[in-house]
Design a protein around this motif. Structure first.
Motif, PDB file in Angstrom:
ATOM      1  N   THR A   1      -1.453   2.425   3.028  1.00  0.00           N
ATOM      2  CA  THR A   1      -0.252   1.730   3.486  1.00  0.00           C
ATOM      3  C   THR A   1      -0.272   0.248   3.129  1.00  0.00           C
ATOM      4  O   THR A   1       0.742  -0.417   3.190  1.00  0.00           O
ATOM      5  N   VAL A   2      -1.409  -0.264   2.743  1.00  0.00           N
ATOM      6  CA  VAL A   2      -1.551  -1.654   2.339  1.00  0.00           C
ATOM      7  C   VAL A   2      -1.265  -1.761   0.842  1.00  0.00           C
ATOM      8  O   VAL A   2      -1.524  -0.825   0.083  1.00  0.00           O
ATOM      9  N   SER A   3      -0.702  -2.888   0.397  1.00  0.00           N
ATOM     10  CA  SER A   3      -0.367  -3.038  -1.017  1.00  0.00           C
ATOM     11  C   SER A   3      -1.624  -3.284  -1.854  1.00  0.00           C
ATOM     12  O   SER A   3      -2.632  -3.778  -1.339  1.00  0.00           O
TER      13      SER A   3
ATOM     14  N   TRP B   1      -7.366   0.328  -2.708  1.00  0.00           N
ATOM     15  CA  TRP B   1      -6.696   1.119  -3.740  1.00  0.00           C
ATOM     16  C   TRP B   1      -7.685   1.646  -4.771  1.00  0.00           C
ATOM     17  O   TRP B   1      -7.543   2.764  -5.252  1.00  0.00           O
TER      18      TRP B   1
ATOM     19  N   GLN C   1      -2.107  -5.558  -3.961  1.00  0.00           N
ATOM     20  CA  GLN C   1      -2.392  -6.990  -4.032  1.00  0.00           C
ATOM     21  C   GLN C   1      -3.127  -7.465  -2.778  1.00  0.00           C
ATOM     22  O   GLN C   1      -3.955  -8.361  -2.854  1.00  0.00           O
ATOM     23  N   GLU C   2      -2.834  -6.857  -1.633  1.00  0.00           N
ATOM     24  CA  GLU C   2      -3.479  -7.253  -0.375  1.00  0.00           C
ATOM     25  C   GLU C   2      -4.916  -6.735  -0.284  1.00  0.00           C
ATOM     26  O   GLU C   2      -5.780  -7.423   0.246  1.00  0.00           O
ATOM     27  N   ALA C   3      -5.138  -5.516  -0.750  1.00  0.00           N
ATOM     28  CA  ALA C   3      -6.462  -4.907  -0.624  1.00  0.00           C
ATOM     29  C   ALA C   3      -6.771  -4.062  -1.864  1.00  0.00           C
ATOM     30  O   ALA C   3      -6.734  -2.831  -1.819  1.00  0.00           O
TER      31      ALA C   3
END
Length: 151
Positions: A47-49, A57, A51-53
């Motif tokens: 659910t996190v992008s 990914w 770019q954030e994490a």
């Protein structure tokens, strides 16, 4: 070609409207494709992008099976095919131009996806971007064949 008594601006307007409709429908169709594969048991994306994490990914992409990786590409290709078919259905052109445009639109999105999502195998990036233009062309050609020679 049969005589067309409609105003001269109608055919170009339909061509533009077809491409706009295809471009607007493309992300919706891809999202629906992802939903179909997710309901079939494919792992849910974080659910996190990216770019954030990016590490989240990276781990997620490495955990996916080949079938799961290909299902995402199938959703992309299916969205491209259907968007190109819709654009060609609306278009007044007897040529697959709208299919090429939508294939290019999909290719642009696929290339952006390849650079934004960490952890994708190189073979998947190459395979994914290789099929956008052919799928756009196939979607357009299918509709043109169904429309017949008197588009």
């Amino acid at each position: 070609m049969p005589h067309d008594s409609s105003p001269s601006w109608i055919r170009p307007a339909r061509n533009v409207l077809g491409i706009v409709a295809g471009c607007v429908s493309f992300p919706v169709l891809v999202t629906l494709g992802h939903g179909i594969f997710a309901s079939a048991g494919v792992s849910q994306a974080p659910t996190v992008s990216p770019q954030e994490a990016p590490e989240v990914w990276q781990a997620f992409m490495e955990s996916l099976s080949v079938l799961e990786l290909l299902s995402a590409s199938a959703a992309h290709w299916g969205g491209t095919f259907l968007a190109a078919a819709l654009a060609t259905l609306i278009s007044a052109s007897p040529k697959p131009t709208s299919g090429w445009v939508l294939g290019g639109f999909g290719l642009l999105g696929g290339a952006m996806n390849a650079f934004m999502l960490p952890g994708q195998p190189t073979w998947l990036k190459i395979l994914d971007v290789a099929f956008y233009l052919p799928m756009g062309w196939l979607g357009a050609m299918l509709v043109l064949r169904l429309k017949g020679p008197n588009v």
